[in-house]
Motif scaffolding. Structure first.
Motif, PDB file in Angstrom:
ATOM      1  N   UNK A   1      14.901  -8.903 -14.096  1.00 36.48           N
ATOM      2  CA  UNK A   1      15.458 -10.224 -13.429  1.00 36.48           C
ATOM      3  C   UNK A   1      14.152 -10.803 -12.537  1.00 36.48           C
ATOM      4  N   UNK A   2      13.014 -10.452 -12.924  1.00 34.68           N
ATOM      5  CA  UNK A   2      11.623 -10.896 -12.229  1.00 34.68           C
ATOM      6  C   UNK A   2      11.493 -10.607 -10.806  1.00 34.68           C
ATOM      7  N   UNK A   3      12.439  -9.555 -10.117  1.00 32.44           N
ATOM      8  CA  UNK A   3      12.233  -9.133  -8.904  1.00 32.44           C
ATOM      9  C   UNK A   3      11.034  -8.094  -8.654  1.00 32.44           C
ATOM     10  N   UNK A   4      10.211  -8.220  -7.845  1.00 31.78           N
ATOM     11  CA  UNK A   4       9.070  -7.564  -7.755  1.00 31.78           C
ATOM     12  C   UNK A   4       9.189  -6.422  -6.857  1.00 31.78           C
ATOM     13  N   UNK A   5       8.850  -5.256  -7.176  1.00 29.65           N
ATOM     14  CA  UNK A   5       8.894  -3.998  -6.083  1.00 29.65           C
ATOM     15  C   UNK A   5       7.388  -3.668  -5.964  1.00 29.65           C
ATOM     16  N   UNK A   6       7.009  -3.744  -4.714  1.00 29.97           N
ATOM     17  CA  UNK A   6       5.575  -3.300  -4.285  1.00 29.97           C
ATOM     18  C   UNK A   6       5.581  -1.784  -4.082  1.00 29.97           C
ATOM     19  N   UNK A   7       4.814  -1.111  -4.298  1.00 31.24           N
ATOM     20  CA  UNK A   7       4.603   0.326  -3.995  1.00 31.24           C
ATOM     21  C   UNK A   7       3.195   0.626  -3.713  1.00 31.24           C
ATOM     22  N   UNK A   8       2.779   1.679  -2.862  1.00 28.19           N
ATOM     23  CA  UNK A   8       1.455   2.161  -2.543  1.00 28.19           C
ATOM     24  C   UNK A   8       1.593   3.698  -3.107  1.00 28.19           C
ATOM     25  N   UNK A   9       0.261   3.983  -4.130  1.00 25.53           N
ATOM     26  CA  UNK A   9       0.248   5.386  -4.157  1.00 25.53           C
ATOM     27  C   UNK A   9      -0.504   5.997  -3.099  1.00 25.53           C
ATOM     28  N   UNK A  10       0.204   7.218  -2.821  1.00 25.61           N
ATOM     29  CA  UNK A  10      -0.159   7.892  -1.577  1.00 25.61           C
ATOM     30  C   UNK A  10      -1.495   8.835  -1.852  1.00 25.61           C
ATOM     31  N   UNK A  11      -2.382   8.332  -2.628  1.00 29.20           N
ATOM     32  CA  UNK A  11      -3.866   8.818  -2.655  1.00 29.20           C
ATOM     33  C   UNK A  11      -4.477   9.017  -1.495  1.00 29.20           C
ATOM     34  N   UNK A  12      -5.507  10.229  -1.402  1.00 32.49           N
ATOM     35  CA  UNK A  12      -6.253  10.228  -0.031  1.00 32.49           C
ATOM     36  C   UNK A  12      -7.533   9.362  -0.069  1.00 32.49           C
ATOM     37  N   UNK A  13      -7.496   8.539   0.996  1.00 32.84           N
ATOM     38  CA  UNK A  13      -8.480   7.576   1.115  1.00 32.84           C
ATOM     39  C   UNK A  13      -9.909   8.235   1.709  1.00 32.84           C
ATOM     40  N   UNK A  14     -10.792   7.803   1.097  1.00 35.40           N
ATOM     41  CA  UNK A  14     -12.094   8.554   1.639  1.00 35.40           C
ATOM     42  C   UNK A  14     -12.198  10.150   1.284  1.00 35.40           C
ATOM     43  N   UNK A  15     -11.366  10.281   0.209  1.00 34.59           N
ATOM     44  CA  UNK A  15     -11.516  11.932  -0.359  1.00 34.59           C
ATOM     45  C   UNK A  15     -12.681  12.375  -1.117  1.00 34.59           C
ATOM     46  N   UNK A  16     -12.387  13.191  -1.967  1.00 36.85           N
ATOM     47  CA  UNK A  16     -13.440  13.895  -2.810  1.00 36.85           C
ATOM     48  C   UNK A  16     -13.962  13.127  -3.943  1.00 36.85           C
TER      49      UNK A  16
END
Length: 244
Positions: free
Chosen positions: A160-175
């Motif tokens: 229906x053209x509705x957008x769901x925004x998600x964030x992948x919980x990856x480690x920031x400044x990781x290895x």
């Protein structure tokens, strides 16, 4: 005894109904390993195994059918419940293969314990995947995400053209060389487009591999509405027993 049974059945049916909202959010599958040593193991493997256990007859894109250096658009083909599903990948990136030591990204297509060789989609920016048949399940392995402060975002565009925004919980400044699995299953909605973004576009490259999709009919988990009907059926059975 019958009264207690009816009370329990009524409570179960009520709980099932309450647990089946009209617009349930996608169920997310996620696992990360900051030190995989170029192997598929640990939490990402566990998350993907759990994800795949809820699906039947799905296909996975390993990018092995493309040449190193191929850029978008790429046309990907998957097995759906009633025929093939075509996915068109467009945007920043290219097909990459085994690179020099220290690159961090690696092929994840293979058995547990360390894939050898193989390709993946390599990107440091935004790319979009459009489906000619709406899907309700999506998952992938990601490598080397976040070592240069990048956070990966996902925008799901439904039918229906509705957008769901998600964030992948990856480690920031990781290895360097980390591994993750991220995926979702949604029994209440279907999607025609998935867009990936990167908060450190242009500097934090990551590998995208073993992309698996499924349509609604390829999901094993029962619809919440079906669960509610089961609860009501049990309640009716209890009522019959009381009359008898």
């Amino acid at each position: 005894m019958i009264r207690r049974t009816l009370t329990a059945l009524a409570s179960a049916a009520a709980l099932i109904a309450l647990s089946a909202p009209a617009h349930a959010a996608p169920v997310i599958y996620f696992g990360e390993n900051q030190n995989p040593a170029n192997q598929v193991s640990g939490a990402p493997l566990t998350a993907r195994t759990s994800f795949l256990s809820q699906l039947v007859g799905v296909g996975t894109e390993t990018f092995s059918g493309f040449n190193v250096g191929d850029t978008s658009p790429l046309t990907l083909t998957f097995t759906g419940s009633t025929g093939n599903i075509q996915a068109d990948l467009n945007g920043v990136g290219q097909v990459f293969g085994p690179g020099p030591i220290g690159v961090g990204r690696f092929n994840t297509s293979g058995a547990e314990g360390g894939p050898v060789g193989g390709n993946w989609w390599d990107s440091e920016g935004r790319f979009t995947i459009d489906f000619d048949v709406a899907i309700s399940a999506f998952g992938f392995y990601g490598t080397d995400i976040g070592d240069f402060n990048g956070q990966v975002t996902v925008a799901l565009t439904d039918i229906n053209d509705v957008v769901t925004n998600l964030v992948i919980n990856n480690t920031v400044n990781g290895n360097n060389g980390s591994l993750l699995f991220w995926g979702f299953i949604d029994t209440m909605n279907s999607y025609k487009r998935i867009t990936f973004g990167n908060t450190a576009a242009g500097s934090d490259f990551f590998g995208f591999d073993d992309m698996t999709i499924g349509d609604r009919q390829q999901i094993r988990v029962p619809e919440p509405a079906t669960l509610a009907l089961v609860g009501l059926s049990l309640l009716g059975l209890g009522a019959v027993r009381r009359r008898s």
